[in-house]
Design a protein around this motif. Structure first.
Motif, PDB file in Angstrom:
ATOM      1  N   GLU A  61       2.012  -0.396   1.237  1.00  0.00           N
ATOM      2  CA  GLU A  61       2.232   0.570   0.945  1.00  0.00           C
ATOM      3  C   GLU A  61       2.181   1.213  -0.526  1.00  0.00           C
ATOM      4  OE1 GLU A  61       6.361   0.316   0.963  1.00  0.00           O
ATOM      5  OE2 GLU A  61       5.197  -0.413   2.619  1.00  0.00           O
ATOM      6  N   ASP A  62       1.991   0.084  -1.274  1.00  0.00           N
ATOM      7  CA  ASP A  62       2.028   0.177  -2.851  1.00  0.00           C
ATOM      8  C   ASP A  62       0.803   0.079  -3.134  1.00  0.00           C
ATOM      9  OD1 ASP A  62       4.716   1.748  -2.853  1.00  0.00           O
ATOM     10  OD2 ASP A  62       5.654  -0.358  -3.475  1.00  0.00           O
ATOM     11  N   THR A  63      -0.144   0.653  -3.222  1.00  0.00           N
ATOM     12  CA  THR A  63      -1.956   0.466  -2.953  1.00  0.00           C
ATOM     13  C   THR A  63      -2.289   0.809  -4.583  1.00  0.00           C
ATOM     14  OG1 THR A  63      -2.643   2.094  -1.979  1.00  0.00           O
ATOM     15  CG2 THR A  63      -2.087   0.685  -0.332  1.00  0.00           C
ATOM     16  N   ALA A  64      -1.328   1.643  -4.853  1.00  0.00           N
ATOM     17  CA  ALA A  64      -1.949   2.608  -6.669  1.00  0.00           C
ATOM     18  C   ALA A  64      -0.499   1.758  -7.284  1.00  0.00           C
ATOM     19  CB  ALA A  64      -0.835   3.580  -6.393  1.00  0.00           C
ATOM     20  N   LEU A  65       0.370   1.051  -6.671  1.00  0.00           N
ATOM     21  CA  LEU A  65       0.377   0.173  -7.619  1.00  0.00           C
ATOM     22  C   LEU A  65       0.250  -1.642  -8.497  1.00  0.00           C
ATOM     23  CD1 LEU A  65       2.982  -0.751 -10.047  1.00  0.00           C
ATOM     24  CD2 LEU A  65       4.188  -1.558  -7.860  1.00  0.00           C
ATOM     25  N   ARG A  66      -0.643  -1.700  -7.040  1.00  0.00           N
ATOM     26  CA  ARG A  66      -1.426  -2.923  -6.631  1.00  0.00           C
ATOM     27  C   ARG A  66      -2.973  -2.892  -7.917  1.00  0.00           C
ATOM     28  NH1 ARG A  66      -4.586  -3.263  -2.253  1.00  0.00           N
ATOM     29  NH2 ARG A  66      -5.755  -1.460  -2.993  1.00  0.00           N
ATOM     30  N   ASP A  67      -2.803  -1.657  -7.759  1.00  0.00           N
ATOM     31  CA  ASP A  67      -4.478  -0.938  -8.525  1.00  0.00           C
ATOM     32  C   ASP A  67      -3.857  -0.703 -10.468  1.00  0.00           C
ATOM     33  OD1 ASP A  67      -5.987  -0.863  -6.572  1.00  0.00           O
ATOM     34  OD2 ASP A  67      -5.904   1.378  -6.116  1.00  0.00           O
ATOM     35  N   LYS A  68      -3.377  -0.552 -10.009  1.00  0.00           N
ATOM     36  CA  LYS A  68      -2.041  -0.404 -12.310  1.00  0.00           C
ATOM     37  C   LYS A  68      -1.994  -1.766 -12.695  1.00  0.00           C
ATOM     38  CE  LYS A  68       0.838   2.102 -13.122  1.00  0.00           C
ATOM     39  NZ  LYS A  68       2.281   2.814 -13.526  1.00  0.00           N
ATOM     40  N   LEU A  69      -2.006  -2.665 -11.698  1.00  0.00           N
ATOM     41  CA  LEU A  69      -1.856  -3.867 -12.277  1.00  0.00           C
ATOM     42  C   LEU A  69      -2.941  -4.930 -12.567  1.00  0.00           C
ATOM     43  CD1 LEU A  69       1.683  -4.889  -9.945  1.00  0.00           C
ATOM     44  CD2 LEU A  69       1.718  -4.400 -11.998  1.00  0.00           C
ATOM     45  N   ASN A  70      -3.264  -4.627 -11.399  1.00  0.00           N
ATOM     46  CA  ASN A  70      -5.183  -4.965 -11.417  1.00  0.00           C
ATOM     47  C   ASN A  70      -5.811  -4.690 -12.786  1.00  0.00           C
ATOM     48  OD1 ASN A  70      -5.030  -7.184  -9.395  1.00  0.00           O
ATOM     49  ND2 ASN A  70      -6.183  -5.427  -7.730  1.00  0.00           N
ATOM     50  N   GLY A  71      -5.775  -3.228 -12.395  1.00  0.00           N
ATOM     51  CA  GLY A  71      -6.441  -2.827 -14.155  1.00  0.00           C
ATOM     52  C   GLY A  71      -5.470  -3.855 -15.010  1.00  0.00           C
ATOM     53  N   ALA A  72      -4.140  -3.598 -15.685  1.00  0.00           N
ATOM     54  CA  ALA A  72      -3.565  -4.642 -16.528  1.00  0.00           C
ATOM     55  C   ALA A  72      -4.242  -5.741 -16.933  1.00  0.00           C
ATOM     56  CB  ALA A  72      -2.119  -4.144 -16.392  1.00  0.00           C
ATOM     57  N   LEU A  73      -4.714  -6.676 -15.077  1.00  0.00           N
ATOM     58  CA  LEU A  73      -4.512  -7.970 -15.641  1.00  0.00           C
ATOM     59  C   LEU A  73      -6.328  -7.907 -15.905  1.00  0.00           C
ATOM     60  CD1 LEU A  73      -2.926  -8.600 -12.163  1.00  0.00           C
ATOM     61  CD2 LEU A  73      -1.924 -10.056 -14.122  1.00  0.00           C
ATOM     62  N   ASP A  74      -6.726  -7.448 -15.509  1.00  0.00           N
ATOM     63  CA  ASP A  74      -8.074  -6.561 -16.048  1.00  0.00           C
ATOM     64  C   ASP A  74      -8.432  -6.856 -17.438  1.00  0.00           C
ATOM     65  OD1 ASP A  74      -9.316  -7.618 -13.260  1.00  0.00           O
ATOM     66  OD2 ASP A  74      -9.547  -5.011 -13.227  1.00  0.00           O
ATOM     67  N   SER A  75      -7.568  -6.152 -18.172  1.00  0.00           N
ATOM     68  CA  SER A  75      -7.607  -5.784 -19.791  1.00  0.00           C
ATOM     69  C   SER A  75      -7.076  -7.638 -20.060  1.00  0.00           C
ATOM     70  CB  SER A  75      -7.290  -4.574 -20.429  1.00  0.00           C
ATOM     71  OG  SER A  75      -7.252  -3.470 -19.480  1.00  0.00           O
TER      72      SER A  75
END
Length: 265
Positions: free
Chosen positions: A220-234
């Motif tokens: 259910e924590d898709t928003a957290l996944r998206d935040k983490l992916n953004g950090a990993l991309d950076s």
């Protein structure tokens, strides 16, 4: 890297910026991370009992990117998924492989490390070139990991003995002592042990699976996944991710990751 679902055994709160009870949910300013701290080079205790490793450094870099404090919740591997389910922490960072069965219950970030199950032998012994050459050997694995799963799967068609250990370090100690002939382990872990002790261990060319490593999150924590992916991309773009891989593994295993799963289940 690792690992299959198990029975929850114990949770011990430890690590950096430790605060509060492990059973409490994060308030959004703290990222609570479940980890098995017996798995070098990803997460382990140094001689001063400090939590260190590739994913430990990576988690702290992610925290910096997101403006969040990072709190590590140390737990045995057998209970790590149950701890996520019970919200003892927000995510798992514990060299966790993406597998089809796990994708049924969890979501993952984009992978941050290439990985698969490989075979390690003692230095100076004939190198294996195929899984069939495991016949008649004693094969060491960490209990309830994807190494265990892969060995069990190949054992259905090739006759060898599987010796299971609670911690990966025990498999390497057992081989050094002559109690097992070969080890099946995560690629990055095998590289780490071979690099640190090249007189005792050697890596074969046999790759049993392809199962890249990522951060595990509740569905259910898709928003957290998206935040983490953004950090990993950076961290990919500025070279931090590859620098951490070189620091802990001696080379970059974070780029050109094969995301097509080839997993023994």
């Amino acid at each position: 890297m690792k690992k299959i679902l198990g029975t929850f055994t114990s949770i011990l709160v430890a690590g950096a910026l430790l605060s509060g009870c492990a059973a409490e949910e994060s308030d959004g300013s703290v990222l609570k991370i479940g980890t098995d701290d017996t798995y070098p080079p990803f997460e382990f205790r140094d001689e001063a009992n400090k939590l260190v490793g590739f994913e430990v450094d990576l988690a702290r870099e992610i925290g910096e990117e997101l403006g969040m404090e990072v709190e590590f919740v140390s737990t045995s591997w057998a209970g790590i998924f149950n701890g996520l389910n019970s919200k003892s922490y927000d995510v798992i960072m514990s060299a966790t492989s993406i597998t089809p069965s796990r994708l049924e219950s969890y979501i993952f970030t984009d992978p941050h490390m290439t990985n698969g199950q490989v075979i390690v032998t003692r230095k100076g012994e004939a190198s294996l070139t195929s899984p069939e050459e495991l016949k008649g050997l004693q094969v060491g694995v960490q209990l309830e990991t994807t190494a265990d799963i892969a060995a069990t799967k190949y054992n259905e068609t090739t006759d060898f003995e599987i010796l299971r250990f609670d911690e990966v370090i025990q498999t390497f100690s057992a081989m050094k002592a002559g109690h097992v002939d070969v080890i099946v382990a995560d690629y990055a872990v095998a590289i780490d042990y071979v690099n640190k002790d090249p007189e005792s261990y050697q890596l074969t060319e046999v790759m049993l699976t392809n199962e890249p490593i990522a951060i595990t999150i509740r569905k259910e924590d898709t928003a957290l996944r998206d935040k983490l992916n953004g950090a990993l991309d950076s961290l990919r773009e500025d070279g931090t991710l590859s620098d951490l891989s070189v620091k802990w593994l001696g080379d970059d295993y974070t780029t050109d990751i094969d995301t097509e799963l080839n997993v023994a289940e």
